[in-house]
Design a protein around this motif. Sequence first.
Motif, PDB file in Angstrom:
ATOM      1  N   ARG A 190      25.143  -1.739  17.911  1.00  0.00           N
ATOM      2  CA  ARG A 190      25.372  -3.156  18.164  1.00  0.00           C
ATOM      3  C   ARG A 190      25.287  -3.938  16.857  1.00  0.00           C
ATOM      4  O   ARG A 190      24.379  -3.767  16.060  1.00  0.00           O
ATOM      5  N   VAL A 191      26.265  -4.815  16.641  1.00  0.00           N
ATOM      6  CA  VAL A 191      26.258  -5.699  15.481  1.00  0.00           C
ATOM      7  C   VAL A 191      26.620  -7.106  15.935  1.00  0.00           C
ATOM      8  O   VAL A 191      27.205  -7.303  16.992  1.00  0.00           O
ATOM      9  N   GLN A 192      26.266  -8.081  15.124  1.00  0.00           N
ATOM     10  CA  GLN A 192      26.689  -9.449  15.393  1.00  0.00           C
ATOM     11  C   GLN A 192      28.147  -9.609  14.964  1.00  0.00           C
ATOM     12  O   GLN A 192      28.702  -8.752  14.271  1.00  0.00           O
ATOM     13  N   GLN A 193      28.766 -10.699  15.382  1.00  0.00           N
ATOM     14  CA  GLN A 193      30.163 -10.960  15.030  1.00  0.00           C
ATOM     15  C   GLN A 193      30.228 -11.364  13.563  1.00  0.00           C
ATOM     16  O   GLN A 193      30.220 -12.541  13.217  1.00  0.00           O
ATOM     17  N   SER A 194      30.271 -10.368  12.697  1.00  0.00           N
ATOM     18  CA  SER A 194      30.275 -10.583  11.255  1.00  0.00           C
ATOM     19  C   SER A 194      31.084  -9.484  10.596  1.00  0.00           C
ATOM     20  O   SER A 194      30.862  -8.298  10.841  1.00  0.00           O
ATOM     21  N   GLU A 195      32.020  -9.891   9.771  1.00  0.00           N
ATOM     22  CA  GLU A 195      32.876  -8.928   9.078  1.00  0.00           C
ATOM     23  C   GLU A 195      32.060  -7.941   8.255  1.00  0.00           C
ATOM     24  O   GLU A 195      32.333  -6.741   8.245  1.00  0.00           O
ATOM     25  N   VAL A 196      31.029  -8.447   7.576  1.00  0.00           N
ATOM     26  CA  VAL A 196      30.213  -7.583   6.727  1.00  0.00           C
ATOM     27  C   VAL A 196      29.484  -6.528   7.560  1.00  0.00           C
ATOM     28  O   VAL A 196      29.470  -5.339   7.217  1.00  0.00           O
ATOM     29  N   TYR A 197      28.873  -6.944   8.660  1.00  0.00           N
ATOM     30  CA  TYR A 197      28.122  -6.008   9.496  1.00  0.00           C
ATOM     31  C   TYR A 197      29.037  -4.967  10.130  1.00  0.00           C
ATOM     32  O   TYR A 197      28.709  -3.777  10.200  1.00  0.00           O
ATOM     33  N   ILE A 198      30.183  -5.418  10.614  1.00  0.00           N
ATOM     34  CA  ILE A 198      31.137  -4.499  11.239  1.00  0.00           C
ATOM     35  C   ILE A 198      31.611  -3.451  10.230  1.00  0.00           C
ATOM     36  O   ILE A 198      31.634  -2.248  10.531  1.00  0.00           O
ATOM     37  N   GLU A 199      31.972  -3.907   9.030  1.00  0.00           N
ATOM     38  CA  GLU A 199      32.458  -2.992   8.005  1.00  0.00           C
ATOM     39  C   GLU A 199      31.347  -2.056   7.538  1.00  0.00           C
ATOM     40  O   GLU A 199      31.584  -0.862   7.299  1.00  0.00           O
ATOM     41  N   MET A 200      30.135  -2.552   7.408  1.00  0.00           N
ATOM     42  CA  MET A 200      29.005  -1.726   6.983  1.00  0.00           C
ATOM     43  C   MET A 200      28.803  -0.555   7.945  1.00  0.00           C
ATOM     44  O   MET A 200      28.653   0.596   7.514  1.00  0.00           O
ATOM     45  N   VAL A 201      28.803  -0.832   9.235  1.00  0.00           N
ATOM     46  CA  VAL A 201      28.582   0.216  10.236  1.00  0.00           C
ATOM     47  C   VAL A 201      29.715   1.241  10.210  1.00  0.00           C
ATOM     48  O   VAL A 201      29.487   2.456  10.306  1.00  0.00           O
ATOM     49  N   LYS A 202      30.945   0.768  10.041  1.00  0.00           N
ATOM     50  CA  LYS A 202      32.079   1.691   9.946  1.00  0.00           C
ATOM     51  C   LYS A 202      31.934   2.612   8.741  1.00  0.00           C
ATOM     52  O   LYS A 202      32.192   3.829   8.826  1.00  0.00           O
ATOM     53  N   LEU A 203      31.521   2.054   7.605  1.00  0.00           N
ATOM     54  CA  LEU A 203      31.373   2.850   6.389  1.00  0.00           C
ATOM     55  C   LEU A 203      30.236   3.872   6.498  1.00  0.00           C
ATOM     56  O   LEU A 203      30.232   4.876   5.792  1.00  0.00           O
ATOM     57  N   LEU A 204      29.312   3.633   7.403  1.00  0.00           N
ATOM     58  CA  LEU A 204      28.223   4.585   7.644  1.00  0.00           C
ATOM     59  C   LEU A 204      28.630   5.664   8.649  1.00  0.00           C
ATOM     60  O   LEU A 204      27.827   6.523   8.996  1.00  0.00           O
ATOM     61  N   GLY A 205      29.866   5.588   9.112  1.00  0.00           N
ATOM     62  CA  GLY A 205      30.375   6.614  10.028  1.00  0.00           C
ATOM     63  C   GLY A 205      30.051   6.360  11.485  1.00  0.00           C
ATOM     64  O   GLY A 205      30.198   7.258  12.322  1.00  0.00           O
ATOM     65  N   ALA A 206      29.621   5.151  11.814  1.00  0.00           N
ATOM     66  CA  ALA A 206      29.274   4.810  13.190  1.00  0.00           C
ATOM     67  C   ALA A 206      30.307   3.847  13.772  1.00  0.00           C
ATOM     68  O   ALA A 206      31.219   3.398  13.072  1.00  0.00           O
ATOM     69  N   THR A 207      30.144   3.530  15.051  1.00  0.00           N
ATOM     70  CA  THR A 207      31.066   2.626  15.725  1.00  0.00           C
ATOM     71  C   THR A 207      30.389   1.292  15.980  1.00  0.00           C
ATOM     72  O   THR A 207      29.382   1.226  16.700  1.00  0.00           O
ATOM     73  N   PRO A 208      30.892   0.198  15.382  1.00  0.00           N
ATOM     74  CA  PRO A 208      30.285  -1.110  15.634  1.00  0.00           C
ATOM     75  C   PRO A 208      30.651  -1.628  17.019  1.00  0.00           C
ATOM     76  O   PRO A 208      31.801  -1.507  17.458  1.00  0.00           O
ATOM     77  N   VAL A 209      29.679  -2.170  17.723  1.00  0.00           N
ATOM     78  CA  VAL A 209      29.906  -2.763  19.041  1.00  0.00           C
ATOM     79  C   VAL A 209      29.363  -4.189  18.992  1.00  0.00           C
ATOM     80  O   VAL A 209      28.153  -4.401  18.848  1.00  0.00           O
ATOM     81  N   VAL A 210      30.264  -5.149  19.075  1.00  0.00           N
ATOM     82  CA  VAL A 210      29.855  -6.555  19.022  1.00  0.00           C
ATOM     83  C   VAL A 210      29.347  -6.986  20.397  1.00  0.00           C
ATOM     84  O   VAL A 210      30.089  -6.965  21.377  1.00  0.00           O
ATOM     85  N   VAL A 211      28.067  -7.331  20.441  1.00  0.00           N
ATOM     86  CA  VAL A 211      27.415  -7.728  21.689  1.00  0.00           C
ATOM     87  C   VAL A 211      26.529  -8.940  21.390  1.00  0.00           C
ATOM     88  O   VAL A 211      25.827  -8.949  20.375  1.00  0.00           O
TER      89      VAL A 211
END
Length: 315
Positions: free
Chosen positions: A158-179
Amino acid sequence: MTILCLGNLAAEAQTPLRAWNTHPDGYPVTEAMKSFIQEVDAATKGKYKIELFSNAVLGDQGKAVAMLKAGEIDVAEFNSAPLSEAAPGLKAFNLPFLFHDSAHMFRYLDGEMGTRLAETLKASGYVVLGWYDGGARSFYCANKPVTKRDDLVGQRIRVQQSEVYIEMVKLLGATPVVVPYKEVLDGFQKGTIDCAEGNMASYEATGHYKVAKYMLLDSHMISPEALVVSSKLWDRLSAEERTVFQKAGKKSAVLMRELWEKRSIAARAAVAKDGVQFANVQDFSPYIRKMSPLYTKYMTDPATRAELFAIVGNQ
């Protein structure tokens, strides 16, 4: 308590002001703002009576920003997201894995860099009175222990609606879920997310630790918040009154940081007692290498690039 007394203000008519924050009563931000209000009230001999509206009762942060600029509220405590839109250099403080801890971050904000950013914000309607601690954010998961970066691969985070957080999680190999944050606990219970991220105090206060008992203490994001007044109010203040507000703001920032540290320590002790397992990160270099595309993207903005180089160059 040292009070700056302004005798020539005593006879002035009382001026009511409104202050906003998104936190509940008892939270470090709220208590620090109460201290600020008391300091201003005493130092101006009651000329400025500030009413504090906590827990976002006047609206969310986006609405509060608009209200501050319109002069509908006079004082507020914001996180760095809206402020970085006005001062692009502040975006450097929203990037992951830049700071070891809060003291490392404040080394810059309490110095020339913080002064420079405050000047930029002032031109956009925000007068910074003190830099607050947004806390160190770490990952926590429900379905398995996380002791290293690779344990996050494939997880729904789970990430907040933020480009930085979404991209960070993707780069760590995980799937960002905005909730929405208030729905995180439900997401864990329903199994729609595996992990989330946040600071220790919120992790404990929300009860997330009851369902997600594995925390990777990576402090991936350490960002500032700020106590600000509107430029509309600032322009009406005399030089003496501005000094009062500035001194009260700095004192409240010191208090907030102290209260935050105590709150975080107490929260960690409480969740550990309830069985939460912590893992410390020993080597951050793999994380930093993974973030290279994100850093590169933000390097395209000259203001952000300048501050980012200043921070990285002094690590």
